[in-house]
Motif scaffolding. Structure first.
Motif, PDB file in Angstrom:
ATOM      1  N   VAL A  42       0.825  -1.211   0.000  1.00 14.78           N
ATOM      2  CA  VAL A  42       0.000   0.000   0.000  1.00 14.78           C
ATOM      3  C   VAL A  42       0.861   1.263   0.000  1.00 14.78           C
ATOM      4  CG1 VAL A  42      -1.942  -1.133   1.151  1.00 14.78           C
ATOM      5  CG2 VAL A  42      -0.236   0.082   2.530  1.00 14.78           C
ATOM      6  N   HIS A  43       2.066   1.158   0.507  1.00 14.97           N
ATOM      7  CA  HIS A  43       2.864   2.369   0.681  1.00 14.97           C
ATOM      8  C   HIS A  43       3.361   2.941  -0.637  1.00 14.97           C
ATOM      9  CE1 HIS A  43       2.490   1.845   4.938  1.00 14.97           C
ATOM     10  NE2 HIS A  43       2.874   0.585   4.824  1.00 14.97           N
ATOM     11  N   GLU A  44       3.576   2.100  -1.631  1.00 10.54           N
ATOM     12  CA  GLU A  44       3.911   2.604  -2.958  1.00 10.54           C
ATOM     13  C   GLU A  44       2.777   3.463  -3.516  1.00 10.54           C
ATOM     14  OE1 GLU A  44       4.614   0.872  -7.485  1.00 10.54           O
ATOM     15  OE2 GLU A  44       4.624  -0.501  -5.784  1.00 10.54           O
ATOM     16  N   ILE A  45       1.544   3.036  -3.270  1.00 12.58           N
ATOM     17  CA  ILE A  45       0.381   3.799  -3.731  1.00 12.58           C
ATOM     18  C   ILE A  45       0.364   5.174  -3.088  1.00 12.58           C
ATOM     19  CG2 ILE A  45      -2.143   3.888  -3.730  1.00 12.58           C
ATOM     20  CD1 ILE A  45      -2.037   0.764  -3.687  1.00 12.58           C
ATOM     21  N   TYR A  46       0.580   5.220  -1.791  1.00 14.08           N
ATOM     22  CA  TYR A  46       0.469   6.496  -1.090  1.00 14.08           C
ATOM     23  C   TYR A  46       1.642   7.425  -1.380  1.00 14.08           C
ATOM     24  CZ  TYR A  46      -3.326   4.050   1.102  1.00 14.08           C
ATOM     25  OH  TYR A  46      -4.492   3.343   1.296  1.00 14.08           O
ATOM     26  N   ARG A  47       2.785   6.865  -1.722  1.00 14.01           N
ATOM     27  CA  ARG A  47       3.875   7.736  -2.152  1.00 14.01           C
ATOM     28  C   ARG A  47       3.533   8.426  -3.474  1.00 14.01           C
ATOM     29  NH1 ARG A  47       7.113   3.806   0.567  1.00 14.01           N
ATOM     30  NH2 ARG A  47       7.124   2.408  -1.241  1.00 14.01           N
ATOM     31  N   SER A  48       2.839   7.708  -4.344  1.00 10.62           N
ATOM     32  CA  SER A  48       2.429   8.336  -5.614  1.00 10.62           C
ATOM     33  C   SER A  48       1.351   9.393  -5.382  1.00 10.62           C
ATOM     34  CB  SER A  48       1.948   7.273  -6.595  1.00 10.62           C
ATOM     35  OG  SER A  48       0.704   6.716  -6.212  1.00 10.62           O
ATOM     36  N   TRP A  49       0.473   9.147  -4.422  1.00 14.16           N
ATOM     37  CA  TRP A  49      -0.551  10.145  -4.105  1.00 14.16           C
ATOM     38  C   TRP A  49       0.068  11.396  -3.487  1.00 14.16           C
ATOM     39  CZ3 TRP A  49      -5.487   7.461  -1.720  1.00 14.16           C
ATOM     40  CH2 TRP A  49      -6.000   6.550  -2.657  1.00 14.16           C
ATOM     41  N   ARG A  50       1.069  11.201  -2.639  1.00 14.13           N
ATOM     42  CA  ARG A  50       1.696  12.353  -1.989  1.00 14.13           C
ATOM     43  C   ARG A  50       2.311  13.288  -3.028  1.00 14.13           C
ATOM     44  NH1 ARG A  50       3.304  13.690   3.266  1.00 14.13           N
ATOM     45  NH2 ARG A  50       4.218  15.757   3.192  1.00 14.13           N
ATOM     46  N   GLN A  51       2.867  12.720  -4.092  1.00 13.56           N
ATOM     47  CA  GLN A  51       3.428  13.562  -5.147  1.00 13.56           C
ATOM     48  C   GLN A  51       2.358  14.441  -5.775  1.00 13.56           C
ATOM     49  OE1 GLN A  51       5.400  10.874  -7.862  1.00 13.56           O
ATOM     50  NE2 GLN A  51       6.966  10.290  -6.371  1.00 13.56           N
ATOM     51  N   ILE A  52       1.165  13.885  -5.952  1.00 11.39           N
ATOM     52  CA  ILE A  52       0.063  14.671  -6.520  1.00 11.39           C
ATOM     53  C   ILE A  52      -0.361  15.764  -5.548  1.00 11.39           C
ATOM     54  CG2 ILE A  52      -2.362  14.590  -7.231  1.00 11.39           C
ATOM     55  CD1 ILE A  52      -1.793  11.758  -8.316  1.00 11.39           C
ATOM     56  N   LEU A  53      -0.539  15.407  -4.287  1.00 16.54           N
ATOM     57  CA  LEU A  53      -0.946  16.397  -3.289  1.00 16.54           C
ATOM     58  C   LEU A  53       0.049  17.539  -3.201  1.00 16.54           C
ATOM     59  CD1 LEU A  53      -2.074  13.872  -0.536  1.00 16.54           C
ATOM     60  CD2 LEU A  53      -3.592  15.461  -1.723  1.00 16.54           C
ATOM     61  N   ASP A  54       1.327  17.224  -3.290  1.00 10.06           N
ATOM     62  CA  ASP A  54       2.359  18.257  -3.169  1.00 10.06           C
ATOM     63  C   ASP A  54       2.416  19.181  -4.376  1.00 10.06           C
ATOM     64  OD1 ASP A  54       3.033  17.313  -0.692  1.00 10.06           O
ATOM     65  OD2 ASP A  54       4.845  16.254  -1.344  1.00 10.06           O
ATOM     66  N   GLU A  55       1.801  18.789  -5.487  1.00  9.02           N
ATOM     67  CA  GLU A  55       1.765  19.662  -6.664  1.00  9.02           C
ATOM     68  C   GLU A  55       0.840  20.859  -6.452  1.00  9.02           C
ATOM     69  OE1 GLU A  55       0.521  17.451 -10.037  1.00  9.02           O
ATOM     70  OE2 GLU A  55       2.134  15.966  -9.890  1.00  9.02           O
ATOM     71  N   TYR A  56      -0.106  20.727  -5.530  1.00 10.89           N
ATOM     72  CA  TYR A  56      -1.137  21.752  -5.351  1.00 10.89           C
ATOM     73  C   TYR A  56      -0.747  22.713  -4.227  1.00 10.89           C
ATOM     74  CZ  TYR A  56      -4.302  19.263  -8.490  1.00 10.89           C
ATOM     75  OH  TYR A  56      -4.882  18.690  -9.594  1.00 10.89           O
ATOM     76  N   PRO A  57      -1.102  23.988  -4.367  1.00 10.85           N
ATOM     77  CA  PRO A  57      -0.769  24.957  -3.318  1.00 10.85           C
ATOM     78  C   PRO A  57      -1.681  24.782  -2.098  1.00 10.85           C
ATOM     79  CG  PRO A  57      -2.107  25.995  -5.000  1.00 10.85           C
ATOM     80  CD  PRO A  57      -1.802  24.609  -5.502  1.00 10.85           C
ATOM     81  N   GLY A  58      -1.249  25.332  -0.975  1.00 13.70           N
ATOM     82  CA  GLY A  58      -2.095  25.394   0.202  1.00 13.70           C
ATOM     83  C   GLY A  58      -2.038  24.188   1.106  1.00 13.70           C
ATOM     84  N   GLU A  59      -1.031  23.337   0.929  1.00 16.28           N
ATOM     85  CA  GLU A  59      -0.843  22.176   1.798  1.00 16.28           C
ATOM     86  C   GLU A  59      -2.072  21.265   1.828  1.00 16.28           C
ATOM     87  OE1 GLU A  59       2.125  22.972   5.284  1.00 16.28           O
ATOM     88  OE2 GLU A  59       0.554  24.489   5.368  1.00 16.28           O
ATOM     89  N   ARG A  60      -2.332  20.616   0.721  1.00 19.49           N
ATOM     90  CA  ARG A  60      -3.412  19.629   0.653  1.00 19.49           C
ATOM     91  C   ARG A  60      -2.929  18.344   1.351  1.00 19.49           C
ATOM     92  NH1 ARG A  60      -6.580  21.698  -3.738  1.00 19.49           N
ATOM     93  NH2 ARG A  60      -5.705  23.757  -4.176  1.00 19.49           N
ATOM     94  N   ILE A  61      -3.826  17.670   2.053  1.00 19.15           N
ATOM     95  CA  ILE A  61      -3.391  16.559   2.887  1.00 19.15           C
ATOM     96  C   ILE A  61      -4.216  15.299   2.632  1.00 19.15           C
ATOM     97  CG2 ILE A  61      -2.725  18.216   4.682  1.00 19.15           C
ATOM     98  CD1 ILE A  61      -5.086  17.035   6.378  1.00 19.15           C
ATOM     99  N   ALA A  62      -3.733  14.181   3.160  1.00 14.63           N
ATOM    100  CA  ALA A  62      -4.485  12.931   3.151  1.00 14.63           C
ATOM    101  C   ALA A  62      -4.359  12.290   4.529  1.00 14.63           C
ATOM    102  CB  ALA A  62      -3.977  11.988   2.076  1.00 14.63           C
ATOM    103  N   VAL A  63      -5.469  11.739   4.990  1.00 21.98           N
ATOM    104  CA  VAL A  63      -5.569  11.160   6.328  1.00 21.98           C
ATOM    105  C   VAL A  63      -5.958   9.690   6.179  1.00 21.98           C
ATOM    106  CG1 VAL A  63      -6.657  11.354   8.590  1.00 21.98           C
ATOM    107  CG2 VAL A  63      -6.391  13.388   7.148  1.00 21.98           C
ATOM    108  N   ALA A  64      -5.197   8.805   6.785  1.00 21.02           N
ATOM    109  CA  ALA A  64      -5.420   7.374   6.621  1.00 21.02           C
ATOM    110  C   ALA A  64      -6.341   6.816   7.700  1.00 21.02           C
ATOM    111  CB  ALA A  64      -4.089   6.625   6.669  1.00 21.02           C
ATOM    112  N   GLU A  65      -7.402   6.120   7.254  1.00 22.13           N
ATOM    113  CA  GLU A  65      -8.112   5.228   8.158  1.00 22.13           C
ATOM    114  C   GLU A  65      -7.364   3.900   8.063  1.00 22.13           C
ATOM    115  OE1 GLU A  65     -12.390   3.012   8.953  1.00 22.13           O
ATOM    116  OE2 GLU A  65     -11.579   3.223   6.936  1.00 22.13           O
ATOM    117  N   ALA A  66      -6.377   3.736   8.917  1.00 20.14           N
ATOM    118  CA  ALA A  66      -5.491   2.578   8.823  1.00 20.14           C
ATOM    119  C   ALA A  66      -5.489   1.809  10.136  1.00 20.14           C
ATOM    120  CB  ALA A  66      -4.068   3.025   8.477  1.00 20.14           C
ATOM    121  N   TRP A  67      -6.073   0.632  10.102  1.00 17.03           N
ATOM    122  CA  TRP A  67      -6.018  -0.276  11.247  1.00 17.03           C
ATOM    123  C   TRP A  67      -4.816  -1.192  11.042  1.00 17.03           C
ATOM    124  CZ3 TRP A  67      -9.588   0.148  15.201  1.00 17.03           C
ATOM    125  CH2 TRP A  67     -10.728   0.909  14.932  1.00 17.03           C
TER     126      TRP A  67
END
Length: 559
Positions: free
Chosen positions: A251-276
């Motif tokens: 799963v972590h490879e997926i979220y590293r790719s998502w983080r790159q997308i989030l970091d492209e946008y201004p204003g500090e866009r974030i993602a929060v994991a529902e991770a058990w």
């Protein structure tokens, strides 16, 4: 997969960002505010109540799903990720809500459901129609069955909602659904699935959302070959032990790719994991500096109300997140668990994260809930509030079977089917249901108790000792006291038996102290400085005060 929580060297946190100390308010859209009188909350209803949230003092809102859906699981079965279900409004309504929130200084986080789609999703419908060998079946988990004629499921995985995690289709193949049969799991090894969700992220980011809450973030990748768990295996969605379908390293490879997308946008866009996950060390992997920003702290939510366990869990949580430079998160309630006004009065025996509820003394329950909320809001990191907790709402325990909508309710096992009790629409005003939830003459999709008239927003606003005013005051202090900012550290204070006490401080500023009586008896403590806030009535003189049971006080101490 056998990581143990240790105390590794602390990673220096990056400069403070809005999300590192944010108070985020969860809105369950169908139960927040109804604009058109159909008894179901909607996006225009939420927009109309944004000033209330601004006055409450939160920093952001998180919206549970409002996408197109057959509503087999309250919107967590998505048929189209780029549009709004008509019961909630339109994409234009979503845009107006985001714009209105931003105008008030509020950020907006939306739910994302990547583990599974609805069985009405275009891809799944094509997979069924085209039959075995369809390229669309590769985007889900279709398999031949076991047994002489394929009459047995491909493996022994159970559904979280009860029964097997496999359903057989007319042509004989089976498909995987870790939740309801109407929620087939995506195959995240397929590039089309990964590409699709990147475009979904960009669609909502382009519309202006400030981030995503990632549903079942630990579930996207399954163990290769989908092996049996075994009859005696101890595993569950809620992080008990290891399993071949949760918390896989892929799963972590997926979220590293998502983080790159989030970091492209201004204003500090974030993602929060529902991770058990089996332990906090595993949870911390989701929030390494090149992955997601936060992860829900479900371990804290399930911690018993006593000094030893609370202190241990707070220490463990801070250590685990500090090790990767991430903020710790804290929450006491959400749309999947018994409201903490009720839950904290119950024993933990036989429970999984507080999903079962029994009747309790509501006066005592509210007293303890207020104390727990004041404790939580004093801790370093980000806090999540669930709509209605600021009103002290208890769990609704007497909903008749015919109104229940939790998909697990009529199944044999699974999540017990009691989640409707925390999803009853909140009361805004008036002496009778639906308490201003919608226009006059409308109702509410779940019935509200008669006792909620005294708990409405109108009944509590500007009443000094009300729970609503306690939250407003606590959030105001949290915003302004220097020691409650992200740089304020935490140190434990020696205290009498039954008392949990800690200081937070930054150099050159007054010390903030939180003192909690978790015992069943009044306890005298020294008065260290100015009393900022008390979750209940306290008595005493210039040198000491008496804290009743289940009471939290905040102090400011000159440096």
């Amino acid at each position: 997969m056998t990581d143990q929580l240790v105390a590794p060297p602390t990673v220096e946190a990056p400069p403070a960002s809005w999300w590192r100390n944010a108070v985020i308010y969860q809105i369950y859209p169908r139960s927040f505010a109804d604009s058109n009188g159909d008894g179901i909350g909607d996006l225009p209803g939420i927009s109309s109540r944004l000033p209330y949230l601004k006055d409450l003092g939160v920093d952001a809102v998180w919206l549970s799903p409002f996408y197109a859906s057959p509503q087999a699981d309250a919107g967590y079965d998505v048929s189209d990720y780029r549009t709004v279900d008509p019961i909630f409004g339109t994409v234009a309504d979503a845009s107006e809500l985001i714009t209105g929130a931003h105008a008030l200084g509020l950020r907006v986080i939306v739910d994302l459901v990547p583990n599974h789609s609805s069985d009405q999703h275009e891809w799944f419908q094509k997979a069924i129609a085209e039959g075995p060998g369809s390229l669309f079946r590769e985007r889900y988990h279709f398999r031949p069955g076991k047994g002489e004629n394929g009459e047995l499921p491909p493996n022994d995985w159970p559904s979280i909602f009860g029964g097997p995690a496999w359903t057989r289709v007319e042509d004989g193949e089976w498909y995987l659904h870790l939740f309801a049969p109407e929620q087939p799991d995506f195959n995240w090894e397929h590039p089309a699935v990964r590409d699709e969700f990147k475009t979904i992220l960009r669609f909502w980011l382009d519309l202006g959302v400030d981030g995503f809450r990632v549903d079942v973030a630990h579930g996207l990748v399954k163990e290769e070959g989908l092996p049996d768990v075994g009859a005696d295996a101890e595993w569950h969605l809620l992080g008990v032990g290891e399993s071949p379908c949760f918390d896989r390293d892929g799963v972590h490879e997926i979220y590293r790719s998502w983080r790159q997308i989030l970091d492209e946008y201004p204003g500090e866009r974030i993602a929060v994991a529902e991770a058990w996950a089996p332990n906090l060390a595993r949870v911390s992997h989701y929030v390494r500096d090149d992955e997601l920003h936060q992860a829900f702290n479900f371990s804290y939510l399930g911690t018993a109300w006593n000094v030893h366990e609370q202190r241990q869990m707070i220490d463990d949580s801070l250590a685990a997140m500090s090790a990767v430079g991430a903020p710790t998160t804290w929450t006491l309630s959400n749309h999947d668990v018994v409201r903490h006004t009720t839950r904290l009065m119950q024993t933990a025996e036989g429970e999984v994260a507080g999903r079962k509820a029994v009747a309790v003394d509501e006066v005592a329950g509210l007293r303890r809930a207020r104390a727990a909320s004041a404790l939580m809001l004093a801790l370093p990191g980000s806090a999540y509030l669930y709509q209605g907790e600021e009103l002290g709402l208890p769990e609704v325990l007497d909903l008749p079977p015919e109104v229940r909508q939790d998909p697990a309710f009529h199944r044999a096992t699974g999540q017990d089917g009691y989640r409707d009790g925390c999803r009853v629409p909140i009361p805004w005003s008036g002496d009778e249901a639906p308490y201003g939830f919608g226009p006059e003459g409308g109702g509410s999709w779940l019935p509200q108790p008669a006792s909620w008239a005294k708990l409405s927003v109108a009944a509590q606003a500007d009443v000094p000792d009300s729970t609503l005013e306690l939250y407003r005051k606590a959030l105001a202090v949290r915003r302004t006291h220097p020691a409650l900012q992200p740089t304020g550290n935490l140190s434990w204070v020696t205290a009498p038996a039954g008392i949990l006490a800690f200081d937070r401080q930054v150099e050159g500023a007054p010390v903030f102290r939180c003192t909690v009586n978790m015992s069943d008896q009044p306890v005298s403590v020294g008065r260290p400085g100015e009393l900022l806030l008390a979750s209940g009535p306290v008595e005493g003189g210039p040198d000491e005060v008496v804290l009743p049971p289940d009471t939290t006080v905040w102090w400011s101490i000159p440096s």
